[in-house]
Design an enzyme around this catalytic site. Structure first.
Site, short mmCIF file in Angstrom:
data_model
loop_
_atom_site.label_atom_id
_atom_site.label_comp_id
_atom_site.label_asym_id
_atom_site.label_seq_id
_atom_site.Cartn_x
_atom_site.Cartn_y
_atom_site.Cartn_z
N ARG A 127 -8.80 6.30 3.75
CA ARG A 127 -10.00 5.35 4.03
C ARG A 127 -10.23 5.48 5.64
O ARG A 127 -9.39 5.61 6.34
CB ARG A 127 -9.38 3.80 3.93
N TYR A 187 -12.77 10.21 -1.68
CA TYR A 187 -11.20 9.52 -1.27
C TYR A 187 -11.13 8.24 -2.18
O TYR A 187 -12.31 7.49 -1.78
CB TYR A 187 -10.89 9.53 -0.14
N LYS A 224 -11.54 -1.50 -3.08
CA LYS A 224 -11.50 -2.25 -1.75
C LYS A 224 -12.90 -2.77 -1.42
O LYS A 224 -12.89 -3.79 -0.87
CB LYS A 224 -11.09 -1.23 -0.74
N HIS A 279 -5.94 -9.27 -0.60
CA HIS A 279 -4.98 -8.19 -0.62
C HIS A 279 -3.50 -8.43 -0.96
O HIS A 279 -2.72 -8.31 -0.30
CB HIS A 279 -5.12 -7.29 0.67
N SER A 320 -1.18 -2.42 4.15
CA SER A 320 -0.94 -1.28 3.58
C SER A 320 0.55 -0.48 3.75
O SER A 320 0.69 -0.46 4.97
CB SER A 320 -2.07 -0.21 3.91
N CYS A 351 3.30 -1.38 3.40
CA CYS A 351 4.49 -2.57 3.54
C CYS A 351 5.19 -2.92 2.38
O CYS A 351 5.84 -4.03 2.28
CB CYS A 351 3.88 -3.67 4.37
N ASP A 382 -2.13 -4.94 -5.84
CA ASP A 382 -2.81 -4.64 -4.63
C ASP A 382 -4.08 -5.75 -4.49
O ASP A 382 -4.25 -6.10 -3.21
CB ASP A 382 -3.72 -3.20 -4.89
N ARG A 411 -1.39 9.92 -3.32
CA ARG A 411 -1.43 8.83 -4.20
C ARG A 411 -1.35 9.07 -5.72
O ARG A 411 -1.34 10.28 -6.13
CB ARG A 411 -2.95 8.18 -4.29
P1 GTP Z 1 -1.14 -0.11 -0.28
O1 GTP Z 1 -1.17 0.47 -1.76
O2 GTP Z 1 -1.57 0.81 0.78
O3 GTP Z 1 -1.98 -1.25 -0.10
O4 GTP Z 1 0.48 -0.41 0.13
P2 GTP Z 1 1.71 -1.29 -0.62
O5 GTP Z 1 1.91 -2.55 0.23
O6 GTP Z 1 1.50 -1.31 -1.94
O7 GTP Z 1 2.85 -0.39 -0.07
P3 GTP Z 1 4.05 0.45 -0.93
O8 GTP Z 1 4.70 -0.51 -1.87
O9 GTP Z 1 3.68 1.74 -1.54
O10 GTP Z 1 4.88 0.58 0.53
C1 GTP Z 1 5.76 1.75 0.45
C2 GTP Z 1 6.52 1.77 1.55
O11 GTP Z 1 7.36 0.62 2.10
C3 GTP Z 1 7.45 2.94 1.24
O12 GTP Z 1 8.18 3.41 2.48
C4 GTP Z 1 8.80 2.22 0.83
O13 GTP Z 1 9.80 2.74 1.16
C5 GTP Z 1 8.74 0.80 1.69
N1 GTP Z 1 9.40 -0.45 1.33
C6 GTP Z 1 9.01 -1.06 0.16
N2 GTP Z 1 9.97 -2.11 0.01
C7 GTP Z 1 10.82 -1.87 0.91
C8 GTP Z 1 12.13 -2.69 1.41
O14 GTP Z 1 12.28 -3.72 0.70
N3 GTP Z 1 12.83 -2.42 2.34
C9 GTP Z 1 12.37 -1.35 2.90
N4 GTP Z 1 13.51 -0.88 4.13
N5 GTP Z 1 11.27 -0.42 2.86
C10 GTP Z 1 10.64 -0.79 1.84
MN MN Z 2 0.15 -0.18 -3.55
MN MN Z 3 -3.92 -1.86 -0.52
#
Ligand code: GTP
Ligand code: MN
Ligand code: MN
Length: 613
Positions: free
Chosen positions: A89, A228, A237, A257, A279, A281, A304, A395
């Protein structure tokens, strides 16, 4: 200049035959499509019907063009390699074009709608010459559902059409639902790479000039130059967050979100939870959580985006308006998200991952060691000197129904009633593992002060952390101060039916930089306490910043964790918090008169408690 937004009064001027519309298409839809075709000058027009045959034709087209290559180890799966300059993005090329600059607010890029229409009119003029223009009617949420919305995306990218097949409800049924109404969102996308007579195409056409523009008053989206996902799948989005947040403000609902899940216990207890994290997280991870504590299971509803509306019973009802998952690949493994790994064994579009010698995909974090003979995301033999094998924002795109954890009723039109809302981010210090907001207004304050580290590597002081209110900083389609007010108003409307609000932080670190909390499946322990708070069975202690689990109230049975670590997970450093309030106050200050007084009251209250307790 761009043609006007579709309106029922302008239908009469058009010759519908010019765009080969399907029988029974609404004349307003046809008129608008014809006006776009006139501007873009494509070589032909194809209306998407959402069928399996159509998907196969798109795949064949992309294979011929070299846009995708097969992934033989996973039936029905393909790898798309984007132009290396078109991988994410682009927040600095994303514009909110409201009539009044104030309506975009201090956190958005604003452009005057008239001058933006001039600029885009020039760029889109003839932009599809030599290409096929696809018309994609779609529904966000089940067609005709009480929380659902309709839209049409026009694009010249087969990759976008195929991705939309997975991510939204595309086709004839959505088109029929548009009959007799102009309550649908018009969205135009072009890669901005017209082809001259006889000119050869490239595998991933795009244009270095990019505009991802939103016109909130007319609900229009115009996106130029990038293919993308976040810039080009306009249903996601651009519509489901930026335009929908404006519709939600005007119509009295919420577009967020957020992930959406149901956690169930064998004994009948259950919790419906929505959660906003910035994002990367952990939304997709939490939505597919496999609880480590006995008796509980998690069913995925969305990963999401969540749309929430007060129902006739006074409660807040939520749907996931999407139809698939567009998730971050790197870091996804059997250990961190076995559910995601299982859903990607077939019929998946991968973008910018690496390819193994035996015809499978690979990315950093899937296994410890990179396999021999990898081809990197740019199609070169993998050499660590060139950077990672998979792009960090690589992705996967799959249909929601492919997740083994998907709730059987995940696409129920009325949605599910929300019990709890959680906010979180990546915070290496200070923010406790879990805490409950004292009431709705305090919960809105907690959402408004969400902040997160940009990268896990950038360990550092408070100043390096970006404020990302409600995880919506890049996605709110109007003035964020007004958005805070809208949330506060929603609390008044829901009153005693309002969901309980919590803050979580899986990312607190020890002095050596390791995570204090094991996370992933163990996060179910935190959700269990949240469920207990909602049910009134779990004990909490009021502190300066919120309500934390009482001694013994958080289920740590069978978890190998020191008491000292648990202490640290919940430690409140009053001095650090007071320091942070200075930053929060500065952040709030930019909204001027748009900032609701309730947030100032909450800030002062937290400060008073920190100073006096
Ligand atoms: P978008 O799809 O971009 O909106 O992001 P999202 O919030 O769906 O993120 P996603 O679940 O893909 O986050 C992935 C990142 O967070 C990876 O690096 C994971 O390893 C980390 N992660 C997710 N849950 C945990 C957790 O409980 N503990 C830790 N330490 N890392 C975590
Ligand atoms: Mn996601
Ligand atoms: Mn997202």
């Amino acid at each position: 200049i761009l043609p006007p937004a579709p309106s029922r009064s302008t239908f009469k001027t058009v010759k519908p035959a010019s765009v080969s519309a399907p029988d029974g298409a609404d004349p307003g839809v046809v008129a608008w499509v014809a006006s776009i075709a006139e501007l873009l000058e494509p070589k032909d027009v194809v209306w998407a019907d959402g069928s399996q045959e159509e998907l196969q034709r798109l795949i064949d087209t992309m294979l011929d063009a070299g846009t995708i290559v097969p992934v033989p180890k996973r039936p029905g799966s393909y790898l798309a390699r984007s132009n290396p300059d078109d991988v994410a993005r682009m927040e600095d090329r994303t514009f909110i074009c409201s009539e009044d600059r104030e309506d975009a607010g201090p956190t958005n890029n604003w452009r005057d709608p008239e001058s933006m229409r001039q600029v885009l009119g020039g760029l889109f003029d003839g932009a599809m010459r030599g290409r096929t223009m696809y018309v994609i009617p779609f529904s966000m949420g089940p067609v005709g559902g009480p929380i659902s919305k309709l839209g049409i995306e026009i694009t010249d990218s087969p990759y976008v059409v195929a991705s939309m097949h997975y991510m939204t409800r595309v086709g004839t049924e959505a088109l029929q639902a548009m009959h007799g109404t102009d309550d649908w969102v018009p969205a135009v996308h072009s890669v901005g790479a017209p082809l001259a007579e006889g000119e050869a195409d490239v595998p991933w056409p795009c244009n270095p000039t990019r505009y991802i523009s939103h016109f909130p008053e007319t609900r229009e989206i115009w996106s130029f130059g990038s293919a993308y996902g976040g810039n080009a799948l306009l249903a996601k989005k651009c519509f489901a967050l930026r335009i929908a947040s404006v519709q939600a403000r005007d119509e009295g609902w919420l577009a967020e979100h957020m992930l959406l899940l149901r956690m169930k216990h064998e004994d009948g207890r259950q919790l419906h939870l929505a959660g906003a994290f910035p994002s990367a997280c952990g939304k997709t991870n939490l939505a597919m959580l496999q609880p480590t504590i006995p008796g509980w299971t998690v069913e995925t509803l969305g990963d999401d985006i969540v749309w929430m509306r007060p129902g006739d019973d006074g409660r807040l009802w939520a749907i996931n308006p999407e139809n698939g998952f567009f998730g971050v690949a790197p870091g996804t493994s059997e250990k961190t998200n076995a559910t995601a790994m299982a859903m990607m064994t077939h019929d998946t579009i991968f973008t910018n991952v690496a390819l193994t010698a035996d015809g499978d995909v690979w990315w950093e974090g899937m296994t410890k060691e990179a396999p021999e003979g990898l081809i990197d995301w740019q199609g070169r033999p993998y050499d660590p000197a060139n950077g990672p094998a998979a792009h960090p924002n690589a992705r996967f795109t799959v249909r929601a129904e492919q997740a083994p954890s998907i709730a059987p009723d995940w696409d129920a039109p009325q949605g599910v009633p929300i019990d709890a809302i959680i906010f979180g981010g990546r915070r290496p210090t200070q923010v406790p593992l879990v805490m409950q907001a004292r009431d709705w207004e305090h919960g809105v304050y907690v959402g408004a002060t969400v902040s997160s580290q940009q990268t896990a590597a950038a360990e550092g002081p408070v100043g390096e952390i970006r404020r990302d209110p409600f995880a919506m900083l890049p996605f709110c389609g109007y003035n964020m101060g007004d958005y805070f007010t809208h949330w506060i108003d929603m609390g008044h409307r829901l009153s005693r039916h309002a969901p309980k609000i919590f803050s979580v932080n899986w990312f607190r670190r020890d002095d050596e930089g390791g995570f204090l909390w094991p996370g992933f499946g163990e996060n179910a322990r935190v959700l269990e306490w949240i469920a207990g708070r909602v049910a009134g069975t779990a004990a909490g202690v009021d502190t300066a910043i919120g309500v934390m689990p009482a001694e013994g109230a958080l289920n740590l049975e069978g978890l190998d964790i020191d008491d000292a670590v648990v202490q640290e997970l919940f430690e409140i450093d009053a001095k650090a918090w007071l320091g942070e309030l200075v930053d929060v106050e500065a952040f709030f200050g930019q909204f001027g008169r748009a900032l609701p007084t309730g947030l100032v009251r909450q800030l002062n209250h937290v400060r008073w408690r920190l100073e006096h307790v």
